[in-house]
Write a protein that holds these residues in place. Structure first.
Motif, PDB file in Angstrom:
ATOM      1  N   SER A  27       5.706  -3.492   5.134  1.00  0.00           N
ATOM      2  CA  SER A  27       4.807  -4.537   5.645  1.00  0.00           C
ATOM      3  C   SER A  27       5.237  -5.854   4.926  1.00  0.00           C
ATOM      4  O   SER A  27       5.468  -7.062   5.528  1.00  0.00           O
ATOM      5  CB  SER A  27       3.450  -4.524   5.975  1.00  0.00           C
ATOM      6  N   THR A  28       5.382  -6.042   3.487  1.00  0.00           N
ATOM      7  CA  THR A  28       5.671  -7.036   2.933  1.00  0.00           C
ATOM      8  C   THR A  28       6.850  -7.740   3.198  1.00  0.00           C
ATOM      9  O   THR A  28       6.962  -8.948   3.425  1.00  0.00           O
ATOM     10  CB  THR A  28       5.446  -6.734   1.233  1.00  0.00           C
ATOM     11  N   GLU A  46       1.848  10.710   5.671  1.00  0.00           N
ATOM     12  CA  GLU A  46       2.230  10.908   7.106  1.00  0.00           C
ATOM     13  C   GLU A  46       2.292   9.489   7.655  1.00  0.00           C
ATOM     14  O   GLU A  46       1.443   8.790   7.672  1.00  0.00           O
ATOM     15  CB  GLU A  46       1.204  11.759   7.762  1.00  0.00           C
ATOM     16  N   GLY A  47       3.432   9.504   8.402  1.00  0.00           N
ATOM     17  CA  GLY A  47       3.589   7.947   9.079  1.00  0.00           C
ATOM     18  C   GLY A  47       4.169   6.774   8.087  1.00  0.00           C
ATOM     19  O   GLY A  47       4.795   5.792   8.842  1.00  0.00           O
ATOM     20  N   GLY A  48       4.499   6.976   7.010  1.00  0.00           N
ATOM     21  CA  GLY A  48       5.145   6.208   6.354  1.00  0.00           C
ATOM     22  C   GLY A  48       6.461   6.038   6.308  1.00  0.00           C
ATOM     23  O   GLY A  48       7.172   7.260   6.590  1.00  0.00           O
ATOM     24  N   PRO A  59      -3.417   2.381  -8.557  1.00  0.00           N
ATOM     25  CA  PRO A  59      -3.754   3.636  -7.864  1.00  0.00           C
ATOM     26  C   PRO A  59      -3.359   3.433  -6.388  1.00  0.00           C
ATOM     27  O   PRO A  59      -2.988   4.725  -5.801  1.00  0.00           O
ATOM     28  CB  PRO A  59      -5.220   3.733  -8.031  1.00  0.00           C
ATOM     29  N   HIS A  60      -3.222   2.416  -5.817  1.00  0.00           N
ATOM     30  CA  HIS A  60      -3.255   2.529  -4.179  1.00  0.00           C
ATOM     31  C   HIS A  60      -1.860   1.594  -3.941  1.00  0.00           C
ATOM     32  O   HIS A  60      -1.699   1.349  -2.741  1.00  0.00           O
ATOM     33  CB  HIS A  60      -4.350   1.979  -3.574  1.00  0.00           C
ATOM     34  N   HIS A  61      -1.213   1.008  -4.739  1.00  0.00           N
ATOM     35  CA  HIS A  61      -0.007   0.140  -4.588  1.00  0.00           C
ATOM     36  C   HIS A  61       1.040   0.651  -5.236  1.00  0.00           C
ATOM     37  O   HIS A  61       1.106   0.936  -6.452  1.00  0.00           O
ATOM     38  CB  HIS A  61      -0.330  -1.358  -4.781  1.00  0.00           C
ATOM     39  N   VAL A  62       2.346   0.537  -4.717  1.00  0.00           N
ATOM     40  CA  VAL A  62       3.516   0.771  -5.106  1.00  0.00           C
ATOM     41  C   VAL A  62       4.414  -0.561  -5.047  1.00  0.00           C
ATOM     42  O   VAL A  62       3.960  -1.430  -4.235  1.00  0.00           O
ATOM     43  CB  VAL A  62       4.251   1.886  -4.690  1.00  0.00           C
ATOM     44  N   ALA A  63       5.528  -0.595  -5.757  1.00  0.00           N
ATOM     45  CA  ALA A  63       6.365  -1.684  -5.664  1.00  0.00           C
ATOM     46  C   ALA A  63       7.719  -1.186  -5.443  1.00  0.00           C
ATOM     47  O   ALA A  63       8.211  -0.077  -5.883  1.00  0.00           O
ATOM     48  CB  ALA A  63       6.290  -2.547  -6.923  1.00  0.00           C
ATOM     49  N   MET A  64       8.744  -1.776  -4.904  1.00  0.00           N
ATOM     50  CA  MET A  64      10.052  -1.587  -4.871  1.00  0.00           C
ATOM     51  C   MET A  64      10.510  -1.442  -6.148  1.00  0.00           C
ATOM     52  O   MET A  64      10.571  -2.413  -6.957  1.00  0.00           O
ATOM     53  CB  MET A  64      10.949  -2.408  -3.676  1.00  0.00           C
ATOM     54  N   TYR A  82       0.723  -1.145  -0.018  1.00  0.00           N
ATOM     55  CA  TYR A  82      -0.182  -0.173   0.034  1.00  0.00           C
ATOM     56  C   TYR A  82       0.935   1.145   0.046  1.00  0.00           C
ATOM     57  O   TYR A  82       1.877   1.308   0.634  1.00  0.00           O
ATOM     58  CB  TYR A  82      -0.938  -0.057   1.283  1.00  0.00           C
ATOM     59  N   TRP A  83       0.629   2.141  -0.882  1.00  0.00           N
ATOM     60  CA  TRP A  83       1.497   3.491  -0.888  1.00  0.00           C
ATOM     61  C   TRP A  83       1.481   4.093   0.403  1.00  0.00           C
ATOM     62  O   TRP A  83       2.584   4.729   0.639  1.00  0.00           O
ATOM     63  CB  TRP A  83       0.857   4.348  -2.192  1.00  0.00           C
TER      64      TRP A  83
END
Length: 112
Positions: free
Chosen positions: A78-79, A28-30, A42-47, A20-21
């Motif tokens: 978290s992954t 904030e908090g990421g 739209p809601h996820h990113v990858a390394m 999750y992005w």
């Protein structure tokens, strides 16, 4: 991180690491540095580096199967935090790199 993981890194060089992005520092908090990620939905990113073949996470340092570390270990997603050594997924990643599965006794003693 266990001793077995510090000499492996196969998971970081085998699978796409998406999450999750909001786990990136763009929220904030990421904690995951957003410049090390790319959008996949739209809601996820990858390394970065885990979206192509051969897979190699941008945060992975060292040589798979010898000695590795994560440059953002304390800020990882978290992954990564939830990936467990000695699981079937771990064995699959290790096999991709020609490494044998971890023995249960090794995993138990290294995890303490």
């Amino acid at each position: 991180m266990s001793h077995a993981c510090q000499s492996c890194g196969a998971c970081c060089a085998s699978f796409r690491v998406s999450f999750y992005w909001g786990e990136t520092d763009a929220h904030e908090g990421g904690t995951v540095p957003s410049e090390l990620t790319l959008p996949v939905t739209p809601h996820h990113v990858a390394m970065r580096g885990t979206d192509v073949k051969p897979v190699h996470c941008i945060a992975l340092e060292g040589t798979v199967g010898c000695s590795v570390s994560c440059s953002i270990y304390h800020a990882r997603s978290s992954t990564c935090r939830e990936f467990e050594e000695g699981t079937p997924e771990c064995a699959k990643a290790r096999a991709i790199h020609g490494l044998p599965p971890l023995e249960t006794a090794t995993v138990a003693s290294d995890s303490r």
